[in-house]
Design a protein around this motif. Structure first.
Motif, short mmCIF file in Angstrom:
data_model
loop_
_atom_site.label_atom_id
_atom_site.label_comp_id
_atom_site.label_asym_id
_atom_site.label_seq_id
_atom_site.Cartn_x
_atom_site.Cartn_y
_atom_site.Cartn_z
N ALA A 1 0.83 -1.21 0.00
CA ALA A 1 0.00 0.00 0.00
C ALA A 1 0.87 1.26 0.00
N HIS A 2 1.93 1.26 0.80
CA HIS A 2 2.82 2.42 0.82
C HIS A 2 3.53 2.60 -0.52
N TRP A 3 3.90 1.50 -1.18
CA TRP A 3 4.50 1.61 -2.51
C TRP A 3 3.51 2.20 -3.51
N CYS A 4 2.26 1.75 -3.45
CA CYS A 4 1.23 2.28 -4.35
C CYS A 4 1.07 3.79 -4.13
N ALA A 5 1.00 4.19 -2.88
CA ALA A 5 0.87 5.62 -2.56
C ALA A 5 2.09 6.39 -3.08
N ASP B 1 -4.22 14.34 -2.55
CA ASP B 1 -5.01 13.77 -1.46
C ASP B 1 -4.90 12.25 -1.41
N VAL B 2 -3.67 11.75 -1.40
CA VAL B 2 -3.43 10.31 -1.35
C VAL B 2 -3.54 9.84 0.09
N CYS B 3 -4.33 8.79 0.30
CA CYS B 3 -4.45 8.23 1.65
C CYS B 3 -4.61 6.72 1.57
N ILE B 4 -4.37 6.08 2.69
CA ILE B 4 -4.52 4.64 2.83
C ILE B 4 -5.54 4.41 3.94
N LEU B 5 -6.55 3.59 3.67
CA LEU B 5 -7.54 3.22 4.68
C LEU B 5 -7.36 1.76 5.04
N HIS B 6 -7.26 1.48 6.35
CA HIS B 6 -7.08 0.12 6.83
C HIS B 6 -8.46 -0.49 7.11
N LEU B 7 -8.84 -1.48 6.32
CA LEU B 7 -10.18 -2.06 6.41
C LEU B 7 -10.24 -3.43 7.09
N ILE C 1 -6.35 2.30 -1.14
CA ILE C 1 -5.52 3.47 -1.42
C ILE C 1 -6.37 4.37 -2.29
N LEU C 2 -6.53 5.62 -1.87
CA LEU C 2 -7.33 6.60 -2.60
C LEU C 2 -6.42 7.72 -3.07
N ALA C 3 -6.61 8.14 -4.32
CA ALA C 3 -5.81 9.22 -4.89
C ALA C 3 -6.67 9.98 -5.90
#
Length: 118
Positions: free
Chosen positions: A7-11, A21-27, A38-40
């Motif tokens: 996820a961090h690599w994708c971001a 506005d890149v963020c990672i949500l832990h589901l 990962i939202l961008a």
């Protein structure tokens, strides 16, 4: 590589293409669908496509990871890259606001992107 590292690599790859506005949500505690979103945001069809394509190519080239499915690449308004344990959503701002995945997953822990560890 575990799902959070991925996820961090994708971001990271999204930010290299000037995604906003890149963020990672832990589901994990909330859903069995996936572990991380990962939202961008991109500024145009072409920008959304470039961000998504960069993530796809860089993960494949540097980490030998390919998506299970890709949706929306032709239109470029909302591209979904499905990697199983994580899903990458690259939107235009109006589409991101309309679908409001952050609101849908408001209970998810938000993780700020950090420089990935090799």
């Amino acid at each position: 590589m575990n799902a959070l590292q991925q996820a961090h690599w994708c971001a990271h790859y999204a930010l290299e293409k000037k995604a906003q506005d890149v963020c990672i949500l832990h589901l994990t505690p909330l859903s069995s669908l996936t572990d991380y979103l990962i939202l961008a945001t991109g500024t145009s069809d072409r920008h959304v496509q470039a961000i998504a394509e960069s993530i796809r190519l860089d993960l494949k080239q540097h980490h030998q990871i390919s998506p299970l499915a890709i949706e929306g690449m032709e239109e470029g308004r909302w591209v979904l890259l499905d990697y199983g344990d994580l899903m990458v959503h690259v939107f235009q701002q109006t589409v991101r606001s309309f679908y409001d995945l952050e609101g849908l997953w408001a209970e998810a822990k938000r993780i700020e992107p950090a420089p990935p560890q090799a």
